[in-house]
Design a protein around this motif. Structure first.
Motif, PDB file in Angstrom:
ATOM      1  N   LEU A 109      -9.104  11.421   8.347  1.00 23.66           N
ATOM      2  CA  LEU A 109      -9.795  12.275   7.167  1.00 23.66           C
ATOM      3  C   LEU A 109     -11.195  13.369   7.400  1.00 23.66           C
ATOM      4  CD1 LEU A 109      -8.778  11.136   4.017  1.00 23.66           C
ATOM      5  CD2 LEU A 109      -7.680  13.337   4.582  1.00 23.66           C
ATOM      6  N   ARG A 110     -12.199  12.572   7.943  1.00 23.68           N
ATOM      7  CA  ARG A 110     -13.593  13.366   7.741  1.00 23.68           C
ATOM      8  C   ARG A 110     -13.568  14.124   8.720  1.00 23.68           C
ATOM      9  NH1 ARG A 110     -16.090   9.159   8.165  1.00 23.68           N
ATOM     10  NH2 ARG A 110     -15.355   7.934   9.208  1.00 23.68           N
ATOM     11  N   PHE A 114      -6.388  15.408   0.825  1.00 24.75           N
ATOM     12  CA  PHE A 114      -7.473  14.105   1.008  1.00 24.75           C
ATOM     13  C   PHE A 114      -7.700  12.806  -0.721  1.00 24.75           C
ATOM     14  CE2 PHE A 114     -11.748  12.315   0.778  1.00 24.75           C
ATOM     15  CZ  PHE A 114     -12.086  12.394   1.441  1.00 24.75           C
ATOM     16  N   ALA A 115      -7.037  13.431  -1.510  1.00 29.93           N
ATOM     17  CA  ALA A 115      -6.539  12.307  -1.813  1.00 29.93           C
ATOM     18  C   ALA A 115      -5.007  11.745  -2.335  1.00 29.93           C
ATOM     19  CB  ALA A 115      -6.298  13.369  -3.635  1.00 29.93           C
ATOM     20  N   GLY A 116      -4.430  12.499  -2.221  1.00 31.28           N
ATOM     21  CA  GLY A 116      -2.760  12.130  -1.243  1.00 31.28           C
ATOM     22  C   GLY A 116      -3.290  10.847  -0.654  1.00 31.28           C
ATOM     23  N   MET A 117      -3.514  10.838   0.857  1.00 33.25           N
ATOM     24  CA  MET A 117      -3.512  10.318   1.917  1.00 33.25           C
ATOM     25  C   MET A 117      -4.144   8.737   1.387  1.00 33.25           C
ATOM     26  SD  MET A 117      -3.414   9.852   5.402  1.00 33.25           S
ATOM     27  CE  MET A 117      -3.799  11.119   6.154  1.00 33.25           C
ATOM     28  N   LEU A 118      -5.592   9.647   0.947  1.00 36.26           N
ATOM     29  CA  LEU A 118      -6.570   8.054   0.373  1.00 36.26           C
ATOM     30  C   LEU A 118      -5.165   7.463  -0.716  1.00 36.26           C
ATOM     31  CD1 LEU A 118     -10.110   8.689   0.119  1.00 36.26           C
ATOM     32  CD2 LEU A 118      -8.906   8.289   1.727  1.00 36.26           C
ATOM     33  N   ILE A 119      -5.058   8.334  -1.465  1.00 35.12           N
ATOM     34  CA  ILE A 119      -3.928   6.926  -2.490  1.00 35.12           C
ATOM     35  C   ILE A 119      -2.598   6.499  -2.040  1.00 35.12           C
ATOM     36  CG2 ILE A 119      -2.198   7.126  -4.490  1.00 35.12           C
ATOM     37  CD1 ILE A 119      -4.537   9.174  -5.175  1.00 35.12           C
ATOM     38  N   SER A 120      -1.802   7.238  -0.853  1.00 35.17           N
ATOM     39  CA  SER A 120      -0.925   6.889  -0.384  1.00 35.17           C
ATOM     40  C   SER A 120      -1.824   5.720   0.943  1.00 35.17           C
ATOM     41  CB  SER A 120       0.034   7.428   0.856  1.00 35.17           C
ATOM     42  OG  SER A 120       0.110   8.589   0.228  1.00 35.17           O
ATOM     43  N   VAL A 121      -2.586   5.860   1.218  1.00 31.32           N
ATOM     44  CA  VAL A 121      -3.040   4.668   1.961  1.00 31.32           C
ATOM     45  C   VAL A 121      -2.602   3.277   1.636  1.00 31.32           C
ATOM     46  CG1 VAL A 121      -5.137   3.440   3.608  1.00 31.32           C
ATOM     47  CG2 VAL A 121      -3.782   6.042   3.933  1.00 31.32           C
ATOM     48  N   ARG A 122      -3.825   3.372   0.582  1.00 34.10           N
ATOM     49  CA  ARG A 122      -4.119   2.076  -0.779  1.00 34.10           C
ATOM     50  C   ARG A 122      -2.749   1.921  -1.157  1.00 34.10           C
ATOM     51  NH1 ARG A 122      -9.344   4.869  -0.123  1.00 34.10           N
ATOM     52  NH2 ARG A 122     -11.186   3.656   0.189  1.00 34.10           N
ATOM     53  N   ALA A 123      -1.498   2.416  -1.342  1.00 32.10           N
ATOM     54  CA  ALA A 123      -0.614   1.951  -2.090  1.00 32.10           C
ATOM     55  C   ALA A 123       0.332   0.792  -0.835  1.00 32.10           C
ATOM     56  CB  ALA A 123       0.398   3.354  -2.644  1.00 32.10           C
ATOM     57  N   ASN A 124       0.087   1.624   0.181  1.00 34.08           N
ATOM     58  CA  ASN A 124       0.777   1.192   0.976  1.00 34.08           C
ATOM     59  C   ASN A 124       0.968  -0.514   1.212  1.00 34.08           C
ATOM     60  OD1 ASN A 124       1.983   3.412   2.567  1.00 34.08           O
ATOM     61  ND2 ASN A 124       0.380   3.563   3.841  1.00 34.08           N
TER      62      ASN A 124
END
Length: 192
Positions: free
Chosen positions: A51-52, A93-103
């Motif tokens: 993302l960065r 950005f929020a979607g990626m971070l949430i998805s990764v934590r939800a996995n």
């Protein structure tokens, strides 16, 4: 501002609020055992690096396009472009971070029962969708309200139409960039 426009903006904020509440609920779910958390941490680190790098490249291209839009179409269209790009970027950005934590939480829930795993997976996917829809409603309806309210432009004027089209173009910048040019800036990082 008309009642309809106000209701659309309120619906956008409700969608974002739903996303926030679901995220809080997801993060309270068990992240699994130590090994699962170790793997999840490595995935999160990789996702953040991606993302960065991707968003840095997108920002560079976005600023160039923003300047071109301001010169060629006008400042109102440039503001619309910026609003669309910023809100789309925030949702992605929020979607990626949430998805990764939800996995990892989904994997843990699925180990307990299929129903729990599917429920958590569905809710985590809904977060990104609600953020995208909510930010889109807020951005389009809010900017339209500003253009036709405080700025006093006619709703069918060329400035309003150009500004809203530019907002849509800004919102699609990330997906366009990722499909066409993202690899230019991320070569060698295995993230393009």
């Amino acid at each position: 501002m008309s009642l309809t426009l106000t209701l659309v903006i309120v619906a956008g904020f409700l969608a974002v609020l739903y996303g926030i509440l679901q995220t809080a609920s997801l993060l309270r779910a068990s992240p699994g055992n130590a090994r699962m958390q170790e793997i999840a941490a490595a995935i999160q680190e990789g996702a953040q690096a991606y993302l960065r790098r991707q968003y840095t490249a997108i920002a560079i291209v976005g600023v160039v396009v923003l300047i071109a839009v301001a010169i060629l179409i006008g400042p109102l269209a440039a503001v619309g472009f910026a609003i669309g790009a910023i809100l789309s970027g925030a949702a992605g950005f929020a979607g990626m971070l949430i998805s990764v934590r939800a996995n990892v939480r989904t994997a843990q829930a699925a180990s307990e029962s299929l129903e729990r795993g599917l429920s958590l997976a569905f809710r985590s996917g809904a977060v990104t969708g609600m953020l995208v829809a909510g930010f889109a409603l807020i951005g389009v309806a809010g900017y339209y309200g500003v253009l036709t309210g405080p700025l006093g432009l006619e709703n069918t004027s060329r400035d309003v139409v150009d500004s809203l089209v530019a907002l849509g173009f800004g919102a699609s910048l990330i997906s366009i960039f990722a499909r066409l040019g993202g690899g230019i800036f991320t070569k060698g990082a295995d993230v393009g």
